[in-house]
Design an enzyme around this catalytic site. Structure first.
Site, mmCIF file in Angstrom:
data_model
loop_
_atom_site.group_PDB
_atom_site.id
_atom_site.type_symbol
_atom_site.label_atom_id
_atom_site.label_comp_id
_atom_site.label_asym_id
_atom_site.label_seq_id
_atom_site.Cartn_x
_atom_site.Cartn_y
_atom_site.Cartn_z
ATOM 1 C CE1 TYR A 132 -79.722 -0.542 42.864
ATOM 2 C CE2 TYR A 132 -78.930 1.313 41.589
ATOM 3 C CZ TYR A 132 -79.850 0.302 41.797
ATOM 4 O OH TYR A 132 -80.895 0.156 40.925
ATOM 5 C CE LYS A 179 -90.880 -10.268 48.707
ATOM 6 N NZ LYS A 179 -92.181 -10.402 48.053
ATOM 7 C CG ASP A 212 -94.372 -8.503 46.329
ATOM 8 O OD1 ASP A 212 -94.247 -7.811 47.361
ATOM 9 O OD2 ASP A 212 -94.513 -9.736 46.366
ATOM 10 C CG ASP A 236 -82.916 2.646 39.947
ATOM 11 O OD1 ASP A 236 -83.410 3.597 39.312
ATOM 12 O OD2 ASP A 236 -81.889 2.055 39.585
#
Ligand code: NAI
Length: 344
Positions: A132, A179, A212, A236
Site C-alpha cells: 500500500y 509468508k 494462507d 486488510d
C-alpha cells in the site's frame, strides 16, 4: 477539551463524514453518542472527490490540521476510484498523520456467528507501508511492478502496539501472520522484528502462522485467535474474512492509531450499491464511535451503548437487511436509543 458550567467535559472531535453511505452511518453514530449524554463539539471537515471543487484537493490541509489539532476523529468511508484516478484518500490520511496501527476487534458479542465457540480477537494491521506504499510503475508496455516496502521500524512499532494491547488487557496470545517462506527478505524482516518485540513480553504466548493457513484456520477454528498482528495487505484481507465470521462488514469497527492522533472508522467501505437507500447498517460506525469513547475515557457511556446493542441484537427485531432484517438505518438507531435510555 473544555468544561461546561456543570463541569462536564466537552470533547472537540473532528468528523469526516466521507461519501457513499458515510454520511448516513456517521450521522447515525452521532445521534447514538448524543443519547448517552456525552458532550461533543463536532468539527465537520471534507475529504474525498467531493472536496476537490472547494479545496482543490481530495485531502485538504484544513482537514489534516483539524485532526492534528483535535487529536481524535470519527470518519466515514471514502470511495477510491479503481485503476486510475487519485490515490486512496484513506491511505493518504493514514500516511500523513502516521496512523500506523489499524486496530480491528472482531467478536461474537452481538450473537451473530456460524461458529459454535465464541470468537474474540483483535486484529493489528500495519497501516503505512507494504504493497500500500503506492510505489507502482509500468516497467514496459504490458509489464507493471508494485513494490512491497517492509521496514524494521514499522514492523517493530505495530508489533509493540499489539503486545502492549495484549498485556494491558490481559490477553494471552499474539499470532504473527506472514509468508516469509516465499518472501524471505520482506516478510522475513517483518517476522524478525515481531520476534524481537515478543521476547520482551514473556507473559504473552507468541505464535507464527503462514497467511494462507491463517485464512483457513480462521474460518474453521476462529476461537484459537486472540491478538493477531499482520502487514498491511494481509491485514486488510484477513480482517474482512474475520468480519464475515461475525455478521459481516456492517458490524465490525476499527481505529487507526498513531502516537498522538486517533481516527476511528469502521472496516467497511462506501458501499455504493446501497448508498442513499437508507438501509446501511450503522452498527460498525456506532461501535467505532464506542471505541472512540473509551479512548476519551468515557467508559460508562461506551458500556451503555454496548449493552444496548446486545439487547437490540437479542431481539432481532430492528436489524438492517445485511443481517437478514427489514429495518432502515433510522429505525435501528431509534430502537437502539430507546434501549440506551432504559439503561440510564
Ligand atoms: P464495501 O465495504 O463498501 O462493500 C462491500 C459489501 O459490503 C457491499 O455489498 C456493501 O453493500 C456491503 N456493506 C458494506 N458496509 C455495509 C454496511 N454498513 N451496511 C450494509 N452493508 C454494507 O467494499 P467495496 O465495495 O470493496 O468498496 C466500495 C468503495 O469503498 C471503494 O471505493 C473502496 O475503495 C472504498 N473503501 C473505503 C474504505 C475506507 O474509507 N476506509 C475501506 C474499504 C473500501
Amino acid at each position: 477539551m473544555s468544561k461546561s458550567k456543570s463541569e462536564k467535559k466537552i470533547h472537540r472531535i473532528t468528523l469526516i463524514p466521507g461519501d457513499g453511505i458515510g454520511p448516513e452511518v456517521t450521522s447515525a453514530a452521532r445521534k447514538v453518542l448524543a443519547a448517552t449524554g456525552v458532550l461533543i463539539d463536532w468539527e465537520i471537515v471534507d475529504a474525498g472527490a467531493g472536496a476537490v471543487d472547494k479545496y482543490g484537493s481530495v485531502l485538504p490541509e484544513e482537514t489534516l490540521e483539524s485532526v492534528r489539532k483535535n487529536k481524535v476523529a470519527l470518519k466515514g468511508p471514502i470511495t477510491t476510484p479503481i485503476g486510475g484516478g487519485f490515490q486512496s484518500v484513506n491511505v493518504q490520511l493514514r500516511k500523513a498523520l502516521d496512523l500506523y496501527a489499524n486496530v480491528r476487534p472482531v467478536n461474537s458479542a452481538l450473537g451473530i456467528t456460524f461458529q459454535h465457540s465464541p470468537i474474540d480477537m483483535v486484529i493489528f494491521r500495519e497501516n503505512t507501508e507494504d504493497l500500500y506504499a503506492g510505489m507502482e510503475y509500468e516497467v514496459a508496455p504490458g509489464v507493471a511492478q508494485s513494490l512491497k516496502i517492509i521496514t524494521e521500524k514499522a514492523s517493530t512499532r505495530i508489533a509493540k502496539a499489539a503486545f502492549e494491547w495484549a498485556q494491558k488487557r490481559e490477553r494471552k496470545l499474539v499470532h504473527a501472520v506472514h509468508k516469509a517462506n516465499i518472501m524471505k527478505k520482506s516478510d522475513g524482516l517483518f517476522l524478525d522484528s515481531v520476534r524481537k518485540v515478543a521476547a520482551n513480553y514473556p507473559d504473552v504466548t507468541y505464535k507464527e502462522i503462514i497467511v494462507d493457513n491463517c485464512a483457513m484456520q480462521m474460518v474453521m477454528h476462529p476461537e484459537q485467535f486472540d491478538v493477531v498482528v499482520l502487514g498491511n495487505l494481509y491485514g486488510d484481507i484477513i480482517s474482512d474474512l474475520a468480519a464475515g465470521l461475525v455478521g459481516g462488514l456492517g458490524v465490525v469497527p476499527g481505529a487507526n492509531l498513531g502516537d498522538d492522533v486517533a481516527v476511528f472508522e469502521s472496516v467497511h467501505g462506501s458501499a455504493p450499491d446501497i448508498s442513499g437507500k437508507g438501509i446501511a447498517d450503522p452498527v460498525a460506525t456506532i461501535l467505532s464511535a464506542t471505541m472512540m469513547l473509551r479512548h476519551l475515557g468515557e467508559h460508562k457511556a461506551a458500556d451503555r451503548i454496548q449493552a444496548a446493542l446486545v439487547l437490540l441484537f437479542a431481539e432481532r427485531k430492528h436489524l438492517t437487511p445485511d443481517l437478514g432484517g427489514k429495518a432502515t438505518t433510522d429505525e435501528l438507531v431509534d430502537a437502539l436509543i430507546a434501549k440506551i435510555k432504559i439503561l440510564r
